[in-house]
Design a protein around this motif. Structure first.
Motif, PDB file in Angstrom:
ATOM      1  N   GLY A 199       0.329  32.554 -29.435  1.00  0.00           N
ATOM      2  CA  GLY A 199       1.034  31.390 -28.919  1.00  0.00           C
ATOM      3  C   GLY A 199       0.152  30.342 -28.273  1.00  0.00           C
ATOM      4  O   GLY A 199       0.481  29.837 -27.201  1.00  0.00           O
ATOM      5  N   LYS A 200      -0.945  29.991 -28.928  1.00  0.00           N
ATOM      6  CA  LYS A 200      -1.834  28.971 -28.361  1.00  0.00           C
ATOM      7  C   LYS A 200      -1.131  27.621 -28.237  1.00  0.00           C
ATOM      8  O   LYS A 200      -1.302  26.914 -27.238  1.00  0.00           O
ATOM      9  CB  LYS A 200      -3.087  28.821 -29.240  1.00  0.00           C
ATOM     10  CG  LYS A 200      -4.049  29.992 -29.191  1.00  0.00           C
ATOM     11  CD  LYS A 200      -5.375  29.667 -29.852  1.00  0.00           C
ATOM     12  CE  LYS A 200      -5.231  29.399 -31.339  1.00  0.00           C
ATOM     13  NZ  LYS A 200      -4.794  30.584 -32.085  1.00  0.00           N
ATOM     14  N   THR A 201      -0.346  27.263 -29.268  1.00  0.00           N
ATOM     15  CA  THR A 201       0.293  25.944 -29.245  1.00  0.00           C
ATOM     16  C   THR A 201       1.352  25.868 -28.149  1.00  0.00           C
ATOM     17  O   THR A 201       1.479  24.860 -27.444  1.00  0.00           O
ATOM     18  CB  THR A 201       0.918  25.619 -30.613  1.00  0.00           C
ATOM     19  OG1 THR A 201      -0.047  25.857 -31.634  1.00  0.00           O
ATOM     20  CG2 THR A 201       1.361  24.178 -30.678  1.00  0.00           C
ATOM     21  N   TYR A 202       2.136  26.951 -27.986  1.00  0.00           N
ATOM     22  CA  TYR A 202       3.129  26.988 -26.914  1.00  0.00           C
ATOM     23  C   TYR A 202       2.436  26.900 -25.555  1.00  0.00           C
ATOM     24  O   TYR A 202       2.900  26.190 -24.643  1.00  0.00           O
ATOM     25  CB  TYR A 202       3.941  28.284 -27.013  1.00  0.00           C
ATOM     26  CG  TYR A 202       4.876  28.518 -25.849  1.00  0.00           C
ATOM     27  CD1 TYR A 202       6.049  27.776 -25.700  1.00  0.00           C
ATOM     28  CD2 TYR A 202       4.590  29.483 -24.890  1.00  0.00           C
ATOM     29  CE1 TYR A 202       6.912  27.994 -24.627  1.00  0.00           C
ATOM     30  CE2 TYR A 202       5.444  29.717 -23.819  1.00  0.00           C
ATOM     31  CZ  TYR A 202       6.597  28.963 -23.695  1.00  0.00           C
ATOM     32  OH  TYR A 202       7.437  29.181 -22.635  1.00  0.00           O
ATOM     33  N   VAL A 228      -6.307  17.581 -26.325  1.00  0.00           N
ATOM     34  CA  VAL A 228      -6.244  19.015 -26.626  1.00  0.00           C
ATOM     35  C   VAL A 228      -6.648  19.187 -28.087  1.00  0.00           C
ATOM     36  O   VAL A 228      -6.059  18.564 -28.972  1.00  0.00           O
ATOM     37  CB  VAL A 228      -4.836  19.585 -26.384  1.00  0.00           C
ATOM     38  CG1 VAL A 228      -4.779  21.056 -26.769  1.00  0.00           C
ATOM     39  CG2 VAL A 228      -4.445  19.411 -24.916  1.00  0.00           C
ATOM     40  N   ILE A 229      -7.668  20.007 -28.331  1.00  0.00           N
ATOM     41  CA  ILE A 229      -8.212  20.177 -29.674  1.00  0.00           C
ATOM     42  C   ILE A 229      -7.833  21.555 -30.183  1.00  0.00           C
ATOM     43  O   ILE A 229      -8.306  22.579 -29.670  1.00  0.00           O
ATOM     44  CB  ILE A 229      -9.750  20.022 -29.684  1.00  0.00           C
ATOM     45  CG1 ILE A 229     -10.151  18.682 -29.061  1.00  0.00           C
ATOM     46  CG2 ILE A 229     -10.290  20.140 -31.101  1.00  0.00           C
ATOM     47  CD1 ILE A 229     -10.582  18.771 -27.617  1.00  0.00           C
ATOM     48  N   ASP A 230      -6.957  21.596 -31.190  1.00  0.00           N
ATOM     49  CA  ASP A 230      -6.541  22.865 -31.776  1.00  0.00           C
ATOM     50  C   ASP A 230      -7.626  23.361 -32.724  1.00  0.00           C
ATOM     51  O   ASP A 230      -8.273  22.563 -33.413  1.00  0.00           O
ATOM     52  CB  ASP A 230      -5.220  22.685 -32.530  1.00  0.00           C
ATOM     53  CG  ASP A 230      -4.534  24.011 -32.811  1.00  0.00           C
ATOM     54  OD1 ASP A 230      -4.855  25.005 -32.140  1.00  0.00           O
ATOM     55  OD2 ASP A 230      -3.677  24.043 -33.709  1.00  0.00           O
ATOM     56  N   GLU A 231      -7.818  24.692 -32.770  1.00  0.00           N
ATOM     57  CA  GLU A 231      -8.830  25.300 -33.650  1.00  0.00           C
ATOM     58  C   GLU A 231     -10.174  24.587 -33.469  1.00  0.00           C
ATOM     59  O   GLU A 231     -10.808  24.154 -34.424  1.00  0.00           O
ATOM     60  CB  GLU A 231      -8.378  25.239 -35.111  1.00  0.00           C
ATOM     61  CG  GLU A 231      -7.026  25.860 -35.394  1.00  0.00           C
ATOM     62  CD  GLU A 231      -7.014  27.391 -35.227  1.00  0.00           C
ATOM     63  OE1 GLU A 231      -8.073  27.975 -34.928  1.00  0.00           O
ATOM     64  OE2 GLU A 231      -5.936  27.995 -35.378  1.00  0.00           O
ATOM     65  N   CYS A 232     -10.644  24.515 -32.238  1.00  0.00           N
ATOM     66  CA  CYS A 232     -11.835  23.725 -31.935  1.00  0.00           C
ATOM     67  C   CYS A 232     -13.120  24.366 -32.456  1.00  0.00           C
ATOM     68  O   CYS A 232     -14.189  23.776 -32.362  1.00  0.00           O
ATOM     69  CB  CYS A 232     -11.956  23.494 -30.427  1.00  0.00           C
ATOM     70  SG  CYS A 232     -12.300  24.986 -29.485  1.00  0.00           S
ATOM     71  N   ASN A 269      -2.623  19.125 -41.627  1.00  0.00           N
ATOM     72  CA  ASN A 269      -1.320  18.493 -41.493  1.00  0.00           C
ATOM     73  C   ASN A 269      -0.251  19.499 -41.089  1.00  0.00           C
ATOM     74  O   ASN A 269       0.647  19.205 -40.298  1.00  0.00           O
ATOM     75  CB  ASN A 269      -0.941  17.820 -42.813  1.00  0.00           C
ATOM     76  CG  ASN A 269       0.087  16.731 -42.598  1.00  0.00           C
ATOM     77  OD1 ASN A 269      -0.050  15.919 -41.696  1.00  0.00           O
ATOM     78  ND2 ASN A 269       1.124  16.718 -43.403  1.00  0.00           N
ATOM     79  N   ALA A 270      -0.341  20.718 -41.647  1.00  0.00           N
ATOM     80  CA  ALA A 270       0.657  21.747 -41.335  1.00  0.00           C
ATOM     81  C   ALA A 270       0.665  22.065 -39.848  1.00  0.00           C
ATOM     82  O   ALA A 270       1.727  22.289 -39.246  1.00  0.00           O
ATOM     83  CB  ALA A 270       0.372  23.011 -42.147  1.00  0.00           C
ATOM     84  N   LEU A 271      -0.513  22.079 -39.224  1.00  0.00           N
ATOM     85  CA  LEU A 271      -0.592  22.373 -37.790  1.00  0.00           C
ATOM     86  C   LEU A 271       0.075  21.271 -36.967  1.00  0.00           C
ATOM     87  O   LEU A 271       0.774  21.549 -35.997  1.00  0.00           O
ATOM     88  CB  LEU A 271      -2.053  22.533 -37.362  1.00  0.00           C
ATOM     89  CG  LEU A 271      -2.817  23.726 -37.935  1.00  0.00           C
ATOM     90  CD1 LEU A 271      -4.269  23.679 -37.499  1.00  0.00           C
ATOM     91  CD2 LEU A 271      -2.175  25.032 -37.517  1.00  0.00           C
ATOM     92  N   VAL A 272      -0.162  20.028 -37.356  1.00  0.00           N
ATOM     93  CA  VAL A 272       0.443  18.907 -36.628  1.00  0.00           C
ATOM     94  C   VAL A 272       1.958  18.914 -36.788  1.00  0.00           C
ATOM     95  O   VAL A 272       2.711  18.752 -35.820  1.00  0.00           O
ATOM     96  CB  VAL A 272      -0.147  17.564 -37.113  1.00  0.00           C
ATOM     97  CG1 VAL A 272       0.581  16.394 -36.455  1.00  0.00           C
ATOM     98  CG2 VAL A 272      -1.634  17.493 -36.792  1.00  0.00           C
ATOM     99  N   ASP A 273       2.427  19.140 -38.016  1.00  0.00           N
ATOM    100  CA  ASP A 273       3.874  19.144 -38.260  1.00  0.00           C
ATOM    101  C   ASP A 273       4.566  20.285 -37.533  1.00  0.00           C
ATOM    102  O   ASP A 273       5.635  20.106 -36.939  1.00  0.00           O
ATOM    103  CB  ASP A 273       4.157  19.221 -39.763  1.00  0.00           C
ATOM    104  CG  ASP A 273       3.866  17.900 -40.464  1.00  0.00           C
ATOM    105  OD1 ASP A 273       3.764  16.871 -39.771  1.00  0.00           O
ATOM    106  OD2 ASP A 273       3.731  17.901 -41.701  1.00  0.00           O
ATOM    107  N   PHE A 305      -3.145  15.240 -28.990  1.00  0.00           N
ATOM    108  CA  PHE A 305      -3.274  16.599 -29.528  1.00  0.00           C
ATOM    109  C   PHE A 305      -3.909  16.464 -30.909  1.00  0.00           C
ATOM    110  O   PHE A 305      -3.344  15.850 -31.816  1.00  0.00           O
ATOM    111  CB  PHE A 305      -1.905  17.271 -29.627  1.00  0.00           C
ATOM    112  CG  PHE A 305      -1.951  18.677 -30.171  1.00  0.00           C
ATOM    113  CD1 PHE A 305      -2.161  19.762 -29.334  1.00  0.00           C
ATOM    114  CD2 PHE A 305      -1.784  18.913 -31.537  1.00  0.00           C
ATOM    115  CE1 PHE A 305      -2.208  21.052 -29.841  1.00  0.00           C
ATOM    116  CE2 PHE A 305      -1.829  20.203 -32.046  1.00  0.00           C
ATOM    117  CZ  PHE A 305      -2.041  21.276 -31.199  1.00  0.00           C
ATOM    118  N   LEU A 306      -5.092  17.040 -31.090  1.00  0.00           N
ATOM    119  CA  LEU A 306      -5.867  16.885 -32.314  1.00  0.00           C
ATOM    120  C   LEU A 306      -5.882  18.171 -33.128  1.00  0.00           C
ATOM    121  O   LEU A 306      -6.092  19.264 -32.590  1.00  0.00           O
ATOM    122  CB  LEU A 306      -7.312  16.531 -31.967  1.00  0.00           C
ATOM    123  CG  LEU A 306      -7.734  15.064 -31.934  1.00  0.00           C
ATOM    124  CD1 LEU A 306      -9.186  14.968 -31.507  1.00  0.00           C
ATOM    125  CD2 LEU A 306      -7.546  14.406 -33.294  1.00  0.00           C
TER     126      LEU A 306
END
Length: 818
Positions: free
Chosen positions: A199-202, A289-293, A227-231, A222-223
Motif C-alpha cells: 500500500g505505498k500509494t495509499y 512524491v516520486i512513485d517507483e523512484c 500511465n497505469a500507475l497515474v490512472d 505526484f510523479l
C-alpha cells in the motif's frame, strides 16, 4: 454492597469492570482516544500442498491515542487469577509494532507501567486510581520525541477518514508518521521503502492529505513513469482530493489545481519545447512524491532527474519497494537513508502479503549444455557457431523449440493439476521468446483456447492488442486472459491481486528486478481466495532468495580508481564510512570495485507521444537485437523437480508436509505419552486441533499425503510416532463391540450411537458441538433441549456422556495395546 469475586471473572469482565473505569476516570473520556481489540496483524498464511490457512492472531486489548493517527499506549489485560504483570510481554510486542513508549499490564488489581521515556524507573506498579491522564502521557511523549511547538500542528493533523472504518495498518501509520515527523522537522528529502503490495500509494495519499490539510504543503506533484500507475492513483487512493486534483496532460501544467498527478513523459522530453515543467516557477510545488523512484529518476544523468532538480526547493519523497544502489544510480545518495522500511518478509510474517512456494525444474540441456554438430545450420540455414550453449544462452542467443515446448507442457500440467483458471504470468527473455511461449501454451491448451481465445495472451510493449488486455488480466472480476506471456512489461507497476502463478524462464541477475517480479504475486485477495502463490522456476532465478540482499539493505556498487585509494583525501573515507557493509575487492582491471549488486535494470526513456497518455510500460520496445540461432530436433527432458516452502524463519526449505509435522510436534511434545495424555485430558479435542492448526498443521493436506481417512489423533500417532493407524470407522466399530452404551437409557443410547456414526463420518470435531443435535438424523429425537433433558437429565450430564464417548473412542483395542 455485594463484593465482587475478582478471581472468578473473565478477562473481558476485568476490562469492563476495572480497567476501563480506571482509564476513563483519569480523563480518557473521549472514546476516539480509546480503541479495544485492536488487530495489528492479519495472521501469517501457512501453505502446504494446495491448501492454505491463516494463523490466528491476538489483538491488543486496548490502545490509547492522542488522536486517531497518534497512538500513545498499549494496555494488555489478563484475568485476575494471573499475576498483575502477566500480559506485559504481549503488550511490549504490540507496543513495538506501534512504536509507543507507554505500556501497561493489568489483572484488575492495578497496573504495571512500563515507561520507555523514564529509563531510571522503567517498570513500576501503580494503583487503579493513579492511571496517567491524557495530558501527562502526551507531554511525556512530545518530550521523548523532541517535538517543537512549531511541529505540533502538522504532527497532530488527522489522516483522512472515509467513514468506512478503514484505518492505516500499523506499518502504514508508522511510515506516514515518520515521514510527517521528518518533514515537520525540516527534512526535505525522504525515502520510504515498502514491499510491493503493502500500500505505498495509499500511504502516500495519507501523507499528502495531512500536509495539505495542515496547509504545510499547498501545491503537490505526484510523479510516476507509467500511465497505469497515474490512472490507478487518480481513480482510487487519491479520489478524496476531488476537484483540487488534476492529471497533467497535453504537456500543460494548470496552476488552477493544487494536486497534480503526472507522468514524467508528460512533463519533459529531449526537446526544450517538451519540457512542460518549466511552464511554472521552480518554487511552484511545495511537495513532490516520486512513485517507483528506483527507476528513471534515480539515475544522476537521467533526463527525468532534471524535473526534481528544477523543483529542488520542494520537499521530495521517494517511494520504492526496491531501492537501487549501483555505480550509476543511488536512491540513498539522493534521498538519504529510508525513514521507514517494511520488508517482504515482515509482510508475509504479519499476514499482509502472500507467501510462496517454489517449484524448481532443471532441464538436462540447461545443466549439461548443448553443442551443435560440426557444420550444423539452424532453421534459417545459418551456420551455428561451434560452442557449448547453456542455460544463459537459451532463448537469448539460442532457441531450441523442444525446450520451449517442454516449458509450456510443464506450465500446463501444473495448471491442470491445480487450477486451470489461475492467473499466471510467464516471464520470458524477450518479445520473441514471449511470442513463441504464447504459441506453445496455446497448442498445449486447445480445450481452454476454444472456450476463449484470450486464455493465453502475449502482453508486451510492442503489442497493442496485448497491452489492451492488461487491465482485464489484473482485474479480479475478469476471467480472461488467464495466462500472460511477457518480458519486461509486467515486471513492475502491475497490481495483479489474483496472480497465483509466476513462471520464471528469464535470466534474472538484478536483485532489484527479481524483487519486482516476485512482487507480482505477493498481493493477497481473500475475497477471491488468493492467499499464496507458486513460483515455477526454469532458470535458477530463485537462487537469489538465498542472497542476503534479498530482504536486506541493498548493496552499493561504487567504482574507484587506484589513485583514489592511495590519496589521503576524504573521498574514499566517505565511501567506506558511509557504507561499512561494502567490501573493497581488487579486480583484474586497472581499478578497484566495491562489490555489490549487478545492474541489469532498465531506465525508461521518454515517451514518443507528447500527451503523456501512452509511453513505454517496460523495456520491451527497446530490446536490443541480438544474433539468435533457431533449431529443432533436439531431445530435451526435465531431470529434476523439487518443491520448496517458505518457512517461519524466512527460508525456503524442501520437505514433505509429514516432515514439517514431525518437526512441529518435536517442539510441542516430548513423546507419544505426552501427546496422548494431553489429548485425553482435553475437555474438547477441537481445542488441540485448533492449536495445532495455528502452528501450521493443515489436517486435510496431511490426510492427503497419508492417503487414509484418519482422525487427527491417528494421523499424529501414525505420522509422528510411527504407530499403526486406525481409521475412524475402525475406532467406531471397536466402541460398538464393547457395548458400553447399555448403562444409558434407551434414548441416550440411540443418541450416542448416532453420534458415534457422526464421528466415523466426519471426525471428533463434529460431535463436540451441541449444535450437532439440530441436524439429521439427530433432530428426529427432538430439539437439543429435549434430547438433553429426556436422554441425559441435564446439560452437564450430556457433556459428561460425550467425554466418556470420546474416552471410549480413543481407548486402544486389546490387540493394539502393548
Amino acid at each position: 454492597m455485594i463484593k465482587i469475586n475478582k478471581s472468578a471473572l473473565t478477562e473481558s469482565d476485568i476490562i469492563s469492570k476495572f480497567i476501563l473505569p480506571a482509564v476513563k476516570q483519569s480523563g480518557w473520556d473521549d472514546m476516539s482516544q480509546i480503541r479495544q481489540e485492536v488487530k495489528l496483524r492479519d495472521g501469517k498464511v501457512i501453505v502446504r500442498g494446495q491448501m492454505a490457512a491463516r494463523k490466528k492472531v491476538k489483538s491488543a486489548d486496548i490502545v490509547l491515542y492522542h488522536k486517531p493517527n497518534l497512538p500513545l499506549a498499549v494496555i494488555e489485560a489478563k484475568a485476575n487469577k494471573h499475576d498483575i504483570a502477566k500480559g506485559m510481554q504481549q503488550a511490549l510486542d504490540y507496543a513495538g509494532l506501534l512504536e509507543v513508549p507507554f505500556v501497561f499490564a493489568s489483572n484488575g488489581d492495578g497496573f504495571v507501567f512500563h515507561d520507555k521515556t523514564n529509563p531510571a524507573a522503567l517498570e513500576t506498579e501503580i494503583s487503579l486510581d493513579d492511571f496517567p491522564t491524557p495530558a501527562q502521557l502526551w507531554d511525556k511523549f512530545c518530550t521523548w520525541k523532541g517535538y517543537s511547538q512549531a511541529q505540533l500542528p502538522i504532527i497532530t493533523q488527522p489522516y483522512h477518514d472515509d467513514g468506512s472504518g478503514k484505518m492505516p495498518r500499523y506499518y502504514q501509520l508508522q511510515a506516514i508518521n515518520k515521514t510527517i515527523e521528518a518533514i515537520s522537522g525540516g527534512q526535505d528529502r525522504i525515502l520510504l521503502v515498502m514491499a510491493t503490495g503493502t500500500g505505498k500509494t495509499y500511504t502516500a495519499f495519507q501523507i499528502i492529505w495531512r500536509l495539505w490539510k495542515a496547509r504545510s504543503k499547498k501545491r503537490i506533484l505526484f510523479l510516476a513513469d507509467r500511465n497505469a500507475l497515474v490512472d490507478q492513483t487518480h481513480q482510487n487512493d487519491f479520489q478524496p482530493f476531488g476537484t483540487a486534483m488534476t492529471k497533467v496532460g497535453g504537456r500543460k501544467v494548470d496552476p488552477a489545481f493544487e494536486i497534480h498527478l503526472a507522468l514524467y513523459q508528460a512533463l519533459t522530453g529531449p526537446e526544450e519545447h517538451q519540457k512542460a515543467f518549466k511552464q511554472v516557477a521552480p518554487d511552484f510545488f511545495d511537495l513532490i512524491v516520486i512513485d517507483e523512484c528506483h527507476r528513471g529518476s534515480a539515475a544522476e544523468d537521467s533526463a527525468w532527474r532534471e524535473i526534481l532538480e528544477y523543483f529542488s526547493s520542494a520537499t521530495q519523497i521517494g517511494l520504492t519497494a526496491t531501492p537501487k544502489e549501483t555505480d550509476d544510480v543511488s536512491n540513498s545518495d539522493y534521498f538519504g537513508d529510508p525513514v521507514y522500511t517494511y520488508s517482504l518478509k515482515e509482510g508475509i510474517e504479519d499476514g499482509f502479503l502472500a507467501p510462496y512456494k517454489v517449484v524448481r525444474v532443471d532441464i538436462d540441456i540447461d545443466l549439461q549444455g548443448w553443442r551443435p554438430t560440426k557444420g550444423q545450420v539452424d532453421k534459417g540455414g545459418e551456420l551455428i557457431d561451434d560452442r557449448i550453449y547453456n542455460q544463459k544462452d537459451f532463448d537469448r542467443t539460442m532457441v531450441i523449440d523442444e525446450r520451449t515446448q517442454l516449458v509450456a507442457e510443464t506450465i500446463t500440467s501444473y495448471l491442470k493439476r491445480t487450477d486451470p483458471m489461475a492467473k499466471t504470468i510467464v516471464f520470458c527473455n524477450d518479445i520473441d521468446h514471449a511470442e513463441r511461449m504464447r504459441q506453445a501454451l496455446v497448442n498445449c491448451n486447445p480445450e481452454q483456447v476454444i472456450k476463449n481465445d484470450k486464455y493465453v495472451m502475449k502482453i508486451t510493449g510492442d503489442d497493442e492488442l496485448g497491452k489492451a488486455q492488461l487491465y482485464n488480466f489484473i482485474n479480479p472480476k475478469k476471467k480472461y486472459p488467464v495466462i500472460a506471456t511477457t518480458s519486461e512489461l509486467m515486471t513492475t507497476g502491475v497490481d495483479a491481486q489474483t496472480c497465483k502463478f509466476v513462471v520464471l524462464d528469464q535470466n534474472i541477475q538484478s536483485m532489484t528486478k527479481f524483487k519486482q517480479i516476485i512482487g507480482r504475486g505477493t498481493r493477497i485477495n481473500d475475497k477471491y481466495g488468493k492467499l499464496w502463490f507458486t513460483i515455477l522456476d526454469f532458470k535458477k532465478a530463485t537462487e537469489l532468495f538465498a542472497d542476503e540482499r534479498f530482504d536486506g539493505i541493498p548493496e552499493r556498487v561504487m567504482t574507484v580508481k587506484p589513485e583514489q585509494i592511495n590519496d589521503d583525501d576524504d573521498t574514499l573515507n566517505e565511501i567506506i564510512d558511509g557504507n561499512s557493509h561494502e567490501e573493497l575487492d581488487a579486480t583484474a582491471e586497472d581499478e578497484q570495485t566495491i562489490v555489490g549488486e549487478p545492474d541489469a535494470d532498465y531506465d525508461f526513456p521518454p515517451a514518443d507521444e507528447a500527451d503523456g497518455n501512452s509511453g513505454p510500460l517496460g523495456s520491451d520496445e527497446d530490446e536490443q537485437k541480438v544474433r539468435k540461432f533457431h533449431v529443432n530436433g533436439v531431445t530435451v527432458k526435465a531431470i529434476a523437480k523439487r518443491v520448496q516452502y517458505y518457512d517461519a524463519d524466512g527460508k525456503l526449505v524442501t520437505e514433505s508436509f509429514q516432515d514439517y509435522t514431525r518437526k512441529t510436534f518435536a517442539r510441542q511434545f516430548a513423546s507419544l505419552d505426552d501427546f496422548t495424555k494431553r489429548w485425553n485430558d482435553a475437555d474438547r479435542k477441537q481445542a488441540i486441533i485448533d492449536e495445532l492448526a495455528n502452528e501450521g498443521i493443515i489436517w486435510e493436506v496431511l490426510e492427503q499425503e497419508v492417503g487414509k481417512d484418519l482422525d487427527p489423533f491417528d494421523l499424529i500417532c501414525h505420522v509422528v510416532y510411527d504407530q499403526p493407524p486406525l481409521t475412524r470407522r475402525e475406532r467406531a466399530n471397536e466402541v460398538k463391540k464393547r457395548n458400553y452404551f447399555t448403562k444409558y437409557s434407551d434414548t441416550a443410547q440411540a443418541v450416542l450411537s448416532t453420534l458415534l456414526d457422526k464421528y466415523a463420518d466426519a471426525g471428533v470435531q463434529e460431535i463436540e458441538s451441541i449444535n450437532v443435535l439440530k441436524v439429521q438424523p439427530l433432530d428426529q429425537f427432538g430439539s437439543p433441549m429435549e434430547i438433553v433433558k429426556n436422554g441425559f437429565g441435564s446439560k452437564q450430564d450430556y457433556q459428561q456422556a460425550i467425554s466418556e464417548l470420546e474416552a471410549e473412542i480413543y481407548r486402544l483395542p486389546p490387540q493394539k495395546q502393548a
